[in-house]
Design a protein around this motif. Structure first.
Motif, short mmCIF file in Angstrom:
data_model
loop_
_atom_site.label_atom_id
_atom_site.label_comp_id
_atom_site.label_asym_id
_atom_site.label_seq_id
_atom_site.Cartn_x
_atom_site.Cartn_y
_atom_site.Cartn_z
N UNK A 34 -0.86 5.74 14.77
CA UNK A 34 -0.16 5.44 13.48
C UNK A 34 -0.21 6.73 12.71
N UNK A 35 0.69 6.98 11.63
CA UNK A 35 0.82 8.27 11.03
C UNK A 35 -0.09 7.90 9.92
N UNK A 36 -1.23 8.80 9.67
CA UNK A 36 -2.01 8.58 8.50
C UNK A 36 -1.74 10.00 7.54
N UNK A 37 -1.93 9.59 6.35
CA UNK A 37 -1.62 10.57 5.22
C UNK A 37 -2.78 10.35 4.15
N UNK A 38 -3.63 11.22 3.64
CA UNK A 38 -4.51 11.26 2.74
C UNK A 38 -3.98 10.81 1.29
N UNK A 39 -4.48 10.11 0.56
CA UNK A 39 -4.29 9.89 -0.75
C UNK A 39 -5.52 9.63 -1.69
N UNK A 40 -6.01 10.66 -2.19
CA UNK A 40 -7.24 10.77 -2.96
C UNK A 40 -8.38 10.42 -1.85
N UNK A 41 -9.15 9.35 -2.37
CA UNK A 41 -10.19 8.67 -1.52
C UNK A 41 -9.74 7.86 -0.40
N UNK A 42 -8.25 7.35 -0.39
CA UNK A 42 -7.75 6.46 0.71
C UNK A 42 -6.81 7.13 1.43
N UNK A 43 -6.49 6.45 2.46
CA UNK A 43 -5.39 6.83 3.59
C UNK A 43 -4.28 5.71 3.53
N UNK A 44 -3.26 6.52 3.95
CA UNK A 44 -1.97 5.54 4.12
C UNK A 44 -1.52 5.67 5.32
N UNK A 45 -1.76 4.48 6.10
CA UNK A 45 -1.37 4.23 7.45
C UNK A 45 -0.04 3.57 7.55
N UNK A 46 0.97 4.47 8.50
CA UNK A 46 2.26 4.00 8.61
C UNK A 46 2.53 3.55 10.07
N UNK A 47 2.69 2.20 10.18
CA UNK A 47 2.74 1.85 11.85
C UNK A 47 4.01 0.96 12.00
N UNK A 48 4.32 0.92 13.13
CA UNK A 48 5.52 0.15 13.54
C UNK A 48 5.10 -1.21 14.26
N UNK A 49 5.65 -2.30 13.54
CA UNK A 49 5.25 -3.71 14.07
C UNK A 49 6.57 -4.38 14.47
N UNK A 50 6.32 -5.03 15.87
CA UNK A 50 7.50 -5.45 16.36
C UNK A 50 7.62 -6.93 15.53
N UNK A 51 9.06 -7.08 14.98
CA UNK A 51 9.48 -8.41 14.31
C UNK A 51 10.21 -9.21 15.11
N UNK A 52 9.05 -10.26 15.71
CA UNK A 52 9.72 -11.09 16.60
C UNK A 52 10.02 -12.54 16.04
N UNK A 53 9.58 -12.82 14.89
CA UNK A 53 9.78 -14.04 14.15
C UNK A 53 10.52 -13.57 12.87
N UNK A 54 11.28 -14.78 12.28
CA UNK A 54 12.15 -14.49 10.88
C UNK A 54 11.07 -14.24 9.92
N UNK A 55 10.05 -14.98 10.04
CA UNK A 55 8.71 -14.64 8.98
C UNK A 55 7.28 -14.79 9.56
N UNK A 56 6.70 -13.88 9.51
CA UNK A 56 5.15 -13.68 10.00
C UNK A 56 4.17 -13.30 9.03
N UNK A 57 2.93 -13.95 8.92
CA UNK A 57 2.18 -13.44 7.78
C UNK A 57 0.82 -13.17 8.68
N UNK A 58 0.31 -11.87 8.28
CA UNK A 58 -0.70 -11.22 9.19
C UNK A 58 -1.91 -11.10 8.14
N UNK A 59 -3.17 -11.36 8.69
CA UNK A 59 -4.33 -10.89 8.06
C UNK A 59 -4.66 -9.62 8.65
N UNK A 60 -5.25 -8.75 7.54
CA UNK A 60 -5.54 -7.24 7.84
C UNK A 60 -7.20 -7.21 8.10
N UNK A 61 -7.35 -6.54 9.26
CA UNK A 61 -9.00 -6.32 9.51
C UNK A 61 -9.11 -4.93 9.65
#
Length: 220
Positions: free
Chosen positions: A85-112
């Motif tokens: 992932x590409x990570x960037x600091x944002x105060x006390x947070x981080x922004x993770x930029x990732x690439x996720x394969x789009x294999x369905x017209x619509x998909x919902x993911x839970x984030x852990x």
């Protein structure tokens, strides 16, 4: 001799006090850091991916987790660590930029999110909607400086540089003008920085108009 001993004792006491102060400051910093919430804050997809392509996803998290896992409704999981992932600091947070394969017209993911040994269910979800085909058409073209229809100089413009306003979908990465001789001028999404207006991109392109009649084709 006694003065030198006294000076040595005073110096030692001062150093001891400073050590106590330094230790106290360190404890305060550690306590503050421990109070920082550890969880995902938000997640979004940048643009609209097409089926079979990679969706660019940004996930904002507290602190600096070790990994992020996405689990879809069928319990399929995909995991990203800091090296993927590409990570960037944002105060006390981080922004993770990732690439996720789009294999369905619509998909919902839970984030852990993983900070130590276990993954935390963040309660944040990510919805990815993919289009079957990219919309690369031009929705509209206008030149604000052009004289309006119905006037005695209908559809004309003074020679010089004028803005051409072009509306497209967010799938378009570039605009290209073509003259009758095949010469082209290209403006990319990264050089001209179009603005977003709902589901559209608005391209404001400064273009030089010469004297006489101009015939230009436009393509994406």
């Amino acid at each position: 001799m006694s003065r030198r001993v006294d000076a040595s004792i005073d110096s030692g006491l001062a150093k001891s006090k400073q050590d106590i102060i330094d230790a106290a400051i360190k404890e305060i910093i550690n306590a503050r850091n421990n109070l920082v919430r550890k969880n995902a804050v938000s997640a979004r997809v940048i643009g609209t991916p097409t089926l079979g392509s990679n969706a660019v996803v940004e996930i904002t998290v507290n602190g600096s987790p070790e990994a992020i896992r996405l689990i879809d409704e069928e319990k399929n999981a995909v995991t990203f660590d800091r090296s993927s992932a590409l990570t960037v600091k944002d105060g006390n947070n981080e922004i993770w930029r990732i690439k996720l394969a789009a294999t369905l017209e619509k998909a919902v993911y839970g984030i852990f999110v993983k900070y130590n040994e276990d993954y935390i269910d963040s309660g944040v979800t990510l919805s990815v909607t993919a289009s079957s085909d990219p919309d690369l058409g031009i929705h509209s073209v206008s030149i604000p400086d052009m004289y309006p229809s119905g006037t005695y100089i209908d559809g004309r413009i003074y020679a010089g540089v004028h803005d051409v306003i072009i509306r497209t979908s967010k799938d378009v990465l570039k605009i290209q003008f073509i003259d009758p001789d095949g010469n082209t001028r290209t403006f990319s999404k990264y050089s001209i920085s179009p603005t977003e207006d709902g589901d559209e991109l608005v391209w404001t392109i400064p273009l030089k108009f010469n004297l006489g009649k101009m015939n230009l084709g436009i393509r994406t």
